[in-house]
Design an enzyme around this catalytic site. Structure first.
Site, PDB file in Angstrom:
ATOM      1  N   ASP A  87     -36.625   9.294 -15.253  1.00 30.48           N
ATOM      2  CA  ASP A  87     -36.183   8.684 -16.501  1.00 30.48           C
ATOM      3  C   ASP A  87     -35.839   7.212 -16.236  1.00 30.48           C
ATOM      4  O   ASP A  87     -35.009   6.915 -15.379  1.00 30.48           O
ATOM      5  CB  ASP A  87     -34.955   9.428 -17.030  1.00 30.48           C
ATOM      6  N   ASP A 139     -38.738  14.989 -13.134  1.00 25.95           N
ATOM      7  CA  ASP A 139     -38.556  14.068 -14.259  1.00 25.95           C
ATOM      8  C   ASP A 139     -37.995  12.756 -13.712  1.00 25.95           C
ATOM      9  O   ASP A 139     -36.993  12.761 -12.992  1.00 25.95           O
ATOM     10  CB  ASP A 139     -37.596  14.680 -15.282  1.00 25.95           C
ATOM     11  N   ASP A 177     -34.591  13.218 -11.481  1.00 24.58           N
ATOM     12  CA  ASP A 177     -33.437  13.792 -12.168  1.00 24.58           C
ATOM     13  C   ASP A 177     -33.169  15.172 -11.552  1.00 24.58           C
ATOM     14  O   ASP A 177     -33.901  16.125 -11.829  1.00 24.58           O
ATOM     15  CB  ASP A 177     -33.745  13.917 -13.659  1.00 24.58           C
TER      16      ASP A 177
END
Length: 354
Positions: A100, A98, A260
């Site tokens: 972000d 991920d 992440d």
């Protein structure tokens, strides 16, 4: 959010799911599913420990319950609908990444896209991964789902090692001459900066050295170019070697990928369902091809609702851009295209109707 607005939002999401399919992950019947329903707003109440046997059951659930958010597990279980995690019987999990935009040093979805492309290419070249999927999260970032068999049984510790590798955690200027792919990338970046400074005659400005040292450095570089590109800076003048430590940090920042860590390390992660709608933006959680992601514009290409005019009450001054149109709205009554109205409602910046 009032009852009328909730009903409108539920209607719009229901219309979407009645017309559009969603991604159906492999090992479908072994996945846990979780949903957040419209009725739970403003609370974020997740209904989980759900299992489906096939796509038809999932589609029926989406149309009947019209979730605001839809998730499925990266993990495969013997009993995915068991209430207690210990009773599920973990069998493996996809490797999930991920990125972000809100966690990046420079931020922004454009930077997040650059990061996810860099990660995709790195996973392909350094790990030999062949089966992976790129996804726009529908919100502030991008995901990669890795499905290659050899990664499915990895535990959290092994997955954290992969995070360390792509994030360049623990790299040191003193270890530049180590024979590794990542150190080779860093030393190549550093040598390129040095070579560009020579070509542009900027050595005295960039490295703060005297002209005589700069002229000497040009000769040294020409004779030792291959060594320098491999990370062997021993032939460089001492003052230049000192400056190269700063260049090292710049190259590390330019090459590392800001994933992440908890998402990748989690072997029981719930991840957004590609093809579903993101309940805080109304944007589609969009699967992407590596070749097509460069041209992908989230606030244009992930918008799914139409242009029909809708009456809303905007709760506070707001500015945003969707489908190429910029909106600057004051608090009060407005007629907006459906896609803009639903977006603001999901962002909790507007209510339906006058």
């Amino acid at each position: 959010m009032d009852t009328i607005t909730k009903s409108y939002l539920k209607q719009k999401f229901s219309e979407y799911y009645s017309r559009n399919g969603v991604y159906t992950p492999g090992r479908f019947e072994t996945r846990e599913w979780a949903f957040v329903n419209v009725d739970s707003i403003p609370e974020f109440i997740m209904h989980r420990h759900i299992a489906f046997q096939n796509e038809i059951e999932l589609r029926g659930y989406l149309m009947k319950n019209t979730p605001l958010h839809a998730y499925f597990s990266s993990a495969y279980y013997e009993k995915p609908d068991a209430e207690k995690m210990d009773d599920k019987g973990w069998k493996g999990a996809d490797l999930i990444f991920d990125i972000d935009a809100d966690h990046l040093p420079r931020g922004g979805l454009e930077e997040a896209k650059k990061q996810i492309v860099r990660l995709y290419d790195l996973l392909e070249s350094d790990f030999g991964i062949e089966d992976m999927m790129l996804v726009f999260s529908g919100g502030r970032g991008y995901h990669i789902h890795v499905h290659d068999e050899e990664f499915l049984a990895l535990g959290s510790a092994e997955r954290r090692e992969i995070v360390d590798y792509v994030s360049l955690n623990g790299v040191s200027y003193d270890n530049l001459m180590l024979q590794s792919t990542q150190y080779s990338r860093i030393s190549g970046c550093m040598a390129k900066i040095l070579e560009n400074a020579i070509k542009r005659d900027l050595l005295t400005e960039i490295f703060r050295i005297k002209k005589k040292t700069a002229d000497n450095l040009k000769d040294i570089f020409a004779r030792n170019r291959e060594k320098i590109y491999s990370g062997d800076f021993r032939t460089l003048p001492r003052t230049v070697r000192k400056s190269m430590e700063i260049v090292f940090e710049k190259c590390v920042d330019a090459i590392r990928v800001h994933v992440d860590p908890p998402v990748t390390a989690d072997v029981k992660r719930l991840i957004r369902l590609p093809g579903s709608l993101h309940g805080k933006t109304s944007l589609r959680v969009t699967p992407l091809d590596r070749d097509g992601i460069e041209e992908f514009e989230p606030f244009r290409d992930a918008v799914v609702f139409g242009d029909e005019q809708v009456r809303v009450r905007v709760l506070s001054n707001v500015k945003f851009k969707l489908k190429g149109e910029e909106f600057r709205l004051r608090a009060g009554k407005h007629e907006l295209p459906e896609y803009a109205a639903v977006f603001l409602i999901c962002r909790n910046r507007a209510l339906y109707g006058w």
